[in-house]
Design an enzyme around this catalytic site. Structure first.
Site, PDB file in Angstrom:
ATOM      1  N   THR A 243      -6.851 -26.856  33.334  1.00  0.00           N
ATOM      2  CA  THR A 243      -6.329 -26.137  31.983  1.00  0.00           C
ATOM      3  C   THR A 243      -6.655 -26.968  30.730  1.00  0.00           C
ATOM      4  O   THR A 243      -7.632 -26.457  29.994  1.00  0.00           O
ATOM      5  CB  THR A 243      -4.908 -25.654  32.053  1.00  0.00           C
TER       6      THR A 243
ATOM      7  N   ARG B 219     -11.783 -32.516  40.977  1.00  0.00           N
ATOM      8  CA  ARG B 219     -11.892 -32.679  42.322  1.00  0.00           C
ATOM      9  C   ARG B 219     -12.523 -31.671  43.178  1.00  0.00           C
ATOM     10  O   ARG B 219     -13.392 -32.053  43.960  1.00  0.00           O
ATOM     11  CB  ARG B 219     -10.406 -32.287  42.675  1.00  0.00           C
TER      12      ARG B 219
ATOM     13  N   ARG C 279     -15.275 -24.830  42.202  1.00  0.00           N
ATOM     14  CA  ARG C 279     -14.503 -23.986  41.638  1.00  0.00           C
ATOM     15  C   ARG C 279     -15.051 -23.411  40.038  1.00  0.00           C
ATOM     16  O   ARG C 279     -15.627 -24.190  39.471  1.00  0.00           O
ATOM     17  CB  ARG C 279     -13.172 -24.789  41.333  1.00  0.00           C
TER      18      ARG C 279
ATOM     19  N   LYS D 236       2.378 -37.508  30.554  1.00  0.00           N
ATOM     20  CA  LYS D 236       3.619 -37.915  30.138  1.00  0.00           C
ATOM     21  C   LYS D 236       4.215 -38.638  31.241  1.00  0.00           C
ATOM     22  O   LYS D 236       4.867 -39.840  30.886  1.00  0.00           O
ATOM     23  CB  LYS D 236       4.581 -36.796  29.634  1.00  0.00           C
TER      24      LYS D 236
ATOM     25  N   GLU E   9      -1.016 -38.553  22.428  1.00  0.00           N
ATOM     26  CA  GLU E   9      -0.302 -37.578  21.567  1.00  0.00           C
ATOM     27  C   GLU E   9       0.101 -36.155  22.605  1.00  0.00           C
ATOM     28  O   GLU E   9       1.169 -35.683  22.244  1.00  0.00           O
ATOM     29  CB  GLU E   9      -1.065 -37.135  20.336  1.00  0.00           C
TER      30      GLU E   9
ATOM     31  N   GLY F  49      -0.716 -21.085  32.853  1.00  0.00           N
ATOM     32  CA  GLY F  49      -1.045 -22.581  33.082  1.00  0.00           C
ATOM     33  C   GLY F  49       0.023 -23.358  32.238  1.00  0.00           C
ATOM     34  O   GLY F  49      -0.507 -24.594  31.664  1.00  0.00           O
TER      35      GLY F  49
ATOM     36  N   GLU G 107       4.087 -27.275  35.502  1.00  0.00           N
ATOM     37  CA  GLU G 107       3.458 -28.433  36.095  1.00  0.00           C
ATOM     38  C   GLU G 107       3.195 -28.027  37.502  1.00  0.00           C
ATOM     39  O   GLU G 107       3.525 -26.956  38.096  1.00  0.00           O
ATOM     40  CB  GLU G 107       4.775 -29.403  36.322  1.00  0.00           C
TER      41      GLU G 107
ATOM     42  N   LYS H  77       9.256 -36.750  28.576  1.00  0.00           N
ATOM     43  CA  LYS H  77       8.642 -36.725  27.244  1.00  0.00           C
ATOM     44  C   LYS H  77       9.736 -37.329  26.418  1.00  0.00           C
ATOM     45  O   LYS H  77       9.517 -37.872  25.560  1.00  0.00           O
ATOM     46  CB  LYS H  77       8.252 -35.285  26.901  1.00  0.00           C
TER      47      LYS H  77
ATOM     48  N   GLY I 120      -0.395 -25.201  27.298  1.00  0.00           N
ATOM     49  CA  GLY I 120      -1.511 -24.212  27.164  1.00  0.00           C
ATOM     50  C   GLY I 120      -2.725 -24.932  26.964  1.00  0.00           C
ATOM     51  O   GLY I 120      -2.738 -26.282  26.238  1.00  0.00           O
TER      52      GLY I 120
END
Ligand code: HSE
Length: 437
Positions: free
Chosen positions: A13, A45, A49, A105, A129, A187, A190, A205, A302
């Site tokens: 994503t 990977r 796809r 994260k 960020e 999307g 996790e 986070k 997103g």
């Protein structure tokens, strides 16, 4: 000048979002960075796809290490997630003298101390960020914009999936599982959605935000984490009657005894702006001693929202390519030899107001027993609501709102209340934050 060559790890994503944003806004990005930025190689990977972005002009491979070892690649963007292979790849990129941009994260929260030390040795940047609150530039704000302040506390809605679920449950009475499935399709969620609903993603986070806010090392293992799966529609409704909204908050607070680091469902007064942050949106409220409270709001997940932060980091890296490493903004905002190893307080030593929901026999004296126990623990009551039982002879629901109290005293009070013969089942406790001081 030649464009900077970027190697991308992961075409999911956010990877695809990054490809699209760089392609669409390439000219403006180059005007800002002073050089073009081109993704020359990307690893995925499963190359068969179908992708949601145009990868024409990018050499694709299923061997991520080959991208990291490519001598042409100057900056590696890590968007594969997880903290095992990602850690190996990032360490290798650093050892190869490449700068790294990551949205990971878990990687930063758990291994950031190690990665930053290695990056310092090698004189490269690790920018992250996109790891916190998706597209909101909150790392930049905290690390640079608020550098004149002593940060007192911060509180954030930092998991879009959890916020989306709580919002849909409240507004539409939808089922938990149904909303989670939608978040996965969009999307936001996790790979392991328990990370979203059990607060692990938010704890990652919060670890990062707290380190930057207070100048402490990353201490993920000390974050108290509680998810949203126990929250009922009744709690949402009762909170509303009392003038509150329930949000899944990450809270970090500097106290004289140490740092509070906690993720849990929280009642927030509904008149606070942050209480009205709904859906997949994130917001972080930061209290600085000089500036007062500041609020950062935007899309926390997103494809393109997160890509916005990835690309901003790429611009920062490109601008810093020619700078002396000693003069760059430190990874955790404070100079590495000036980090303070403050204690992280166990949850029993933190202080919060509380919402308590319990089921009690509907007869004289029961409320007095409960308030006596609270009084003995020096817990002051702010409000009480009693709901009539549906049938006579069945327990009544009692909701109490208390003032701020140390968690240990509240634990003792709850255990004693639960032991009363007049109380059925367990007491539901949700912490309350006024977010005022
Ligand atoms: N699963 C995360 C969320 C994605 O829902 O906020 C962004 O980190």
């Amino acid at each position: 000048m030649n464009p900077v060559k970027v190697g991308l790890l992961g075409l999911g994503t956010v990877g695809c979002g990054t490809v699209s944003v760089l392609a669409r806004n390439g000219d403006e990005i180059a005007r800002r960075a002073g050089r073009g930025i081109t993704i020359t190689r990307a690893a995925a990977r499963d190359l068969s796809r179908p992708r949601g972005c145009d990868t024409g002009g990018i050499a694709l491979t299923d061997d991520a290490m080959a991208v990291v070892d490519d001598p042409q690649v100057e900056v590696v963007v890590e968007l594969i997630g997880g903290d095992t292979l990602a850690r190996e790849l990032v360490l290798r990129a650093i050892d190869n003298g490449k700068h790294v941009v990551t949205a990971n994260k878990a990687l930063i929260a758990k291994h950031g101390n190690e990665l930053f030390a290695r990056a310092r040795e090698k004189g490269v940047m690790v920018a992250f960020e996109a790891a916190v609150a998706g597209g909101i530039p909150v790392i930049k704000a905290l690390r640079e914009g608020l550098a004149g302040n002593r940060i007192e506390w911060l509180a954030g809605i930092i998991n879009g999936t959890g916020n989306f679920i709580l919002t849909e449950m409240r507004d539409k009475g939808r089922d938990f599982a149904d909303v989670l499935a939608e978040a996965q399709q969009l999307g936001y969620a996790e790979a392991d959605p328990t990370f979203d609903v059990e607060g692990i993603d938010a704890a990652h986070k919060l670890t990062i935000l707290a380190a930057i806010a207070f100048g402490i090392p990353l201490r993920f293992e000390h974050v108290y984490t509680e998810g949203i799966s126990r929250i009922t529609r009744e709690d949402v409704a009762y909170a509303g009657e009392l003038g509150y909204r329930i949000k899944h908050l990450g809270v970090a607070r500097l106290t004289p005894a140490g740092v509070e680091l906690r993720v849990h469902p929280t009642l927030i007064p509904e008149r606070r702006l942050i209480a009205n942050v709904d859906g997949v949106m994130n917001a972080v409220l930061i209290k600085g001693d000089a500036v007062g409270p500041t609020l950062y709001y935007g899309a926390g997940a997103g494809a393109e929202a997160t890509a916005s932060a990835v690309v901003a980091d790429l611009v920062d890296v490109v601008r810093a390519l020619t700078s002396d490493p000693e003069n760059r903004v430190p990874h955790l905002a404070f100079q590495h030899d000036a980090l303070a190893d403050l204690p992280i307080l166990p949850i029993e030593e933190t202080r919060s107001a509380c919402y308590l929901r319990l089921r009690a026999e509907d007869r004289p004296g029961v409320l007095a027993e409960i308030t006596r126990i609270l009084g003995e623990q020096e817990i002051s009551i702010e409000a009480v609501i009693q709901k009539e039982p549906p049938d006579s002879g069945t327990p009544a629901t009692v909701i109490l709102l208390t003032q701020r109290v140390v968690e240990r005293a509240m634990n003792t009070a709850i255990a004693r209340i639960e032991a009363l013969p007049s109380i059925s089942g367990s007491v539901t406790r949700i912490r309350v934050e006024t977010l005022k001081d």
